[in-house]
Design a protein around this motif. Structure first.
Motif, short mmCIF file in Angstrom:
data_model
loop_
_atom_site.label_atom_id
_atom_site.label_comp_id
_atom_site.label_asym_id
_atom_site.label_seq_id
_atom_site.Cartn_x
_atom_site.Cartn_y
_atom_site.Cartn_z
N GLY A 42 -2.41 3.32 4.18
CA GLY A 42 -1.08 2.95 3.69
C GLY A 42 -0.68 3.79 2.48
O GLY A 42 0.45 4.29 2.40
N ILE A 43 -1.59 3.97 1.56
CA ILE A 43 -1.31 4.79 0.38
C ILE A 43 -1.02 6.23 0.80
O ILE A 43 -0.08 6.86 0.31
N ALA B 229 5.35 10.37 2.09
CA ALA B 229 6.79 10.13 2.03
C ALA B 229 7.39 10.65 0.73
O ALA B 229 8.60 10.82 0.62
N GLN C 52 -2.27 0.55 10.33
CA GLN C 52 -1.64 1.44 9.34
C GLN C 52 -1.43 2.83 9.94
O GLN C 52 -0.42 3.48 9.65
N ASP D 43 2.43 2.92 9.64
CA ASP D 43 2.78 3.58 8.38
C ASP D 43 2.81 5.10 8.55
O ASP D 43 3.65 5.77 7.97
N ALA E 39 0.30 7.24 3.50
CA ALA E 39 1.65 7.29 4.06
C ALA E 39 2.69 7.34 2.94
O ALA E 39 3.66 8.10 3.00
N GLY E 40 2.49 6.53 1.91
CA GLY E 40 3.42 6.53 0.77
C GLY E 40 3.43 7.86 0.05
O GLY E 40 4.48 8.36 -0.36
N LEU E 41 2.25 8.45 -0.10
CA LEU E 41 2.17 9.77 -0.74
C LEU E 41 2.94 10.81 0.07
O LEU E 41 3.70 11.61 -0.48
N ALA F 97 -11.66 0.21 1.19
CA ALA F 97 -10.42 -0.45 1.63
C ALA F 97 -9.65 0.53 2.52
O ALA F 97 -8.73 1.20 2.08
N GLU F 98 -10.05 0.61 3.78
CA GLU F 98 -9.49 1.65 4.65
C GLU F 98 -8.02 1.41 4.97
O GLU F 98 -7.26 2.36 5.15
N GLN F 99 -7.62 0.14 5.07
CA GLN F 99 -6.20 -0.12 5.34
C GLN F 99 -5.35 0.42 4.20
O GLN F 99 -4.32 1.06 4.41
N ASN F 100 -5.81 0.16 2.99
CA ASN F 100 -5.11 0.64 1.81
C ASN F 100 -5.13 2.17 1.77
O ASN F 100 -4.14 2.80 1.41
N LEU G 187 -7.92 10.95 -4.83
CA LEU G 187 -7.52 9.57 -5.06
C LEU G 187 -8.53 8.65 -4.38
O LEU G 187 -8.65 8.65 -3.15
N GLU G 188 -9.26 7.93 -5.19
CA GLU G 188 -10.28 7.00 -4.68
C GLU G 188 -9.64 5.63 -4.51
O GLU G 188 -9.00 5.12 -5.43
N VAL G 189 -9.80 5.02 -3.35
CA VAL G 189 -9.21 3.69 -3.16
C VAL G 189 -10.26 2.59 -3.05
O VAL G 189 -9.92 1.42 -2.90
N SER H 210 0.84 -1.21 0.00
CA SER H 210 0.00 0.00 0.00
C SER H 210 0.87 1.25 0.00
O SER H 210 0.60 2.21 -0.73
N ILE H 211 1.90 1.24 0.83
CA ILE H 211 2.81 2.39 0.89
C ILE H 211 3.40 2.64 -0.49
O ILE H 211 3.47 3.77 -0.97
#
Ligand SMILES: [Mg+2]
Lengths: 294, 343
Positions: B82-83, B89, B110, B114, B85-87, B76-79, B71-73, A128-129
């Protein structure tokens, strides 16, 4: 080179694989803790990533254009520490503090260590990250690629598949997931604990390009990881590996998941690695003299 | 589900709000969505993430105006987290928007790892928090979120009371370099603050002075405390009202002042009585040796009564009448006041 074709042998990395196996076992032995089996399983993948694939170095570790690597199977951090120390991200002596009071070198990756992008260790988080990182890269028209390493046992985490769905939905062809497919997890064979099979079909059904490779073959790993993606599709590289690879009495034995070698086991492992190195050097010399053909 | 929602205030409370000159405002949710869009127009790195929640987050117009920043995921709340956090970073300013019940339970790990452990500047927006989804039942309530998140380092917790606090909380979150959680509801709120009020994270706002009892309230409960204070005034009881919009870092000075200067302290929150504002204040007072009569008003540790948000508030005494009663009870316990003890 751009086609990904390299020499039939990668002597430099083969020797590095032996050297870093020595280091890894010493570091884990000295710390009295660590994930020996999984580390040996993914070490060659990490060596190829940090020597042949990722455009990241100690000098570019803050560069926004650097490639990103997130270790989703965070427990194999000791192998990552060894590869990073070898690449000069921090001195080897730092690892003497592994798992010690106030050391940043804890048993799972954290950003307090130079070269580590994200804190991981709970399984099922890294992909996911990476979807976030890859989405940001595409939005910014950046050229960096995003890599993650997943364990095969980890694939039982549902969040992996949430992320897999999103990566295909957003056509993140700058994202490469590598599965360290060693067939074992802490309880035993992954097929018995919770089978991830048919593995290739699963990823394909989720919209990914699937590539398969021997995860201990430096040349093939390099080729596969250099191959350009299929346009608009994320790539998964299923790397077939052996847990405990390179040490005869650790190979394929689940108890080495986080078994720590004692002094006697360390000496035996070292002897095996010394012998492997001697054979490798001899083989290279014979090939160079044309006595053997590759 | 189509039954009209009962009014948040009783007829008497509504009348009192009118006499106090409180102006009816809009749902904090609407102000959040509008503020986020304003910010996003000037910051191309701001990204709103939704988990099939753009409708409930009132982010439809945002998505139409700035499609590249939403950004629609999917569900899927975990995703989602996590997404985000990646953004973060990679230099983005993500706002992960999802009903607080799902965001803070489903994706708790997460959030913990994350976002907070990696310490990346994600803003977690818990919409329809507390019992905003009252009648939908406990699956949709978030009465645990403050308790769970208070125990996680690196995270600022904001619970705005009115439109002004919401706007300011979202702006502050957008500027933050560390993780922030903001939670609010979707009922229309009264405007509580005079123009020119300054909002600062970690500094509670005093809405009313008083030395008999202090109401330390947060979020959508603050208006009820303010009305209770006005009611008590007629009985000769001087009630202080504090809007504790930041749960972490807590304004301990304001809590200690309340404990030292008032004869009783009542905390009020749309949250379990365990682990939220009340227990945070109790810990501050206790550890400073301040032994003021003290009461936590919140949702008790039981299967929550059914009904709309207004029904649930009234049932548990989060109302003008209920809070005034709690204050009277606490003041009438006959215990000596601090002043009497010191003499
Ligand atoms: Mg495995």
């Amino acid at each position: 080179m751009s086609s990904g074709r390299v020499d039939t042998r990668d002597w430099e990395l083969e020797l590095k694989g032996i050297e870093l196996r020595r280091r890894l076992l010493e570091v884990i032995h000295q710390a009295g803790a660590g994930h020996t089996g999984g580390g040996l399983s993914c070490l060659d993948i990490l060596i190829v990533l940090y020597h042949r694939i990722l455009n990241v170095s100690p000098e570019t570790v803050e560069d926004p254009g650097r490639d990103r690597y997130v270790q989703s199977k965070g427990h194999s951090v000791e192998a990552l520490y060894c590869v990073l120390a070898d690449r000069g991200f921090f001195p080897w002596s730092d690892l003497e503090t592994l798992c010690r009071y106030r050391s940043p070198y804890v048993g799972h990756p954290t950003r307090h260590v130079r070269g580590i992008e994200m804190n991981t260790g709970a399984l099922g988080h890294g992909l996911s990250i990476c979807v976030g990182m890859a989405w940001a890269g595409q939005r910014d028209r950046a050229t960096y690629r995003v890599f993650t390493l997943l364990g095969d046992g980890e694939l039982a985490e549902g969040s992996v598949w949430e992320a897999a769905m999103a990566a295909a939905h957003y056509q993140l062809d700058n994202l490469i997931a590598i599965v360290d497919h060693n067939g074992l997890q802490i309880t035993g064979p992954t097929r018995q604990v919770m089978s991830p099979e048919p593995l290739e079909d699963k990823w394909r059904a989720f919209g990914w390009t699937v590539r398969r490779v021997n995860g201990h073959d430096y040349v093939r790993l390099t080729e596969v990881l250099r191959q350009p993606p299929e346009h608009g599709r994320p790539t998964v590289v299923i790397a077939d590996t052996v847990k405990g690879k390179g040490i005869s009495f650790m190979e394929g034995v689940a108890r080495w998941h986080h078994g720590v070698p004692n002094a006697e086991e360390l000496a035996r492992a070292r002897a095996e690695l010394d012998e492997a190195e001697r054979r490798l050097r001899a083989e290279r010399a014979l090939l160079a003299r044309g006595v053997l053909t590759a | 589900m189509s039954a009209p929602a009962p009014p948040m205030l009783s007829a008497a409370a509504r009348a009192r709000a009118g006499r106090l000159g409180l102006r009816p405002g809009r749902p904090n949710l609407d102000v959040f969505a509008e503020t986020l869009e304003e910010l996003a127009r000037t910051d191309p790195n701001l990204v709103a993430l939704t988990s099939d929640s753009r409708g409930s987050g009132k982010l439809g117009p945002f998505g139409q105006a700035l499609p590249g920043q939403l950004l629609e995921v999917g569900i899927a709340e975990q995703n989602l987290v996590g997404i985000a956090a990646g953004l973060a970073a990679c230099g983005k300013k993500p706002f992960a928007v999802s009903p607080s019940c799902f965001l803070t339970a489903r994706a708790l790990e997460q959030i913990k790892n994350d976002v907070c452990y990696s310490d990346v500047p994600v803003v977690l927006v818990g919409i329809s928090a507390g019992v905003s989804y009252g009648a939908l039942g406990s699956t949709h309530h978030s009465l645990h979120d403050l308790a769970a998140l208070r125990a996680i380092p690196n995270l600022t917790l904001l619970v705005p009371a009115d439109n002004f606090e919401t706007r300011e909380a979202i702006r502050a979150a957008a500027r933050a370099r560390h993780p922030v959680f903001v939670r609010f509801g979707k009922a229309p709120m009264y405007d509580l603050h005079p123009p020119g009020t300054r909002f600062e994270v970690g500094r509670a706002l005093r809405l009313r002075e008083g030395r008999d009892v202090a109401f330390v309230a947060t979020g959508e409960t603050v208006v009820h405390a303010l009305l209770a204070a006005a009611l008590l005034e007629e009985e000769g009881i001087d009630a202080r009202v504090i809007s504790m919009h930041t749960i972490k870092p807590l304004d301990t000075e304001m809590v200690l002042e309340a404990g030292r200067e008032c004869r009783a302290v009542v905390t009020v929150e749309e949250h379990s009585v365990h682990g939220g504002l009340g227990e945070a204040c109790a810990a501050v007072l206790m550890q400073a040796g301040v032994r003021t009569p003290f009461r936590i008003v919140g949702i008790p540790d039981e299967e929550t009564v059914t009904g709309a948000q207004a029904d649930i508030f009234r049932h548990y005494g989060i109302s003008m009448e209920g809070l005034a009663g709690t204050a009277r009870e606490l003041l009438g316990t006959g215990r000596p006041t601090r002043a009497a003890v010191e003499e």
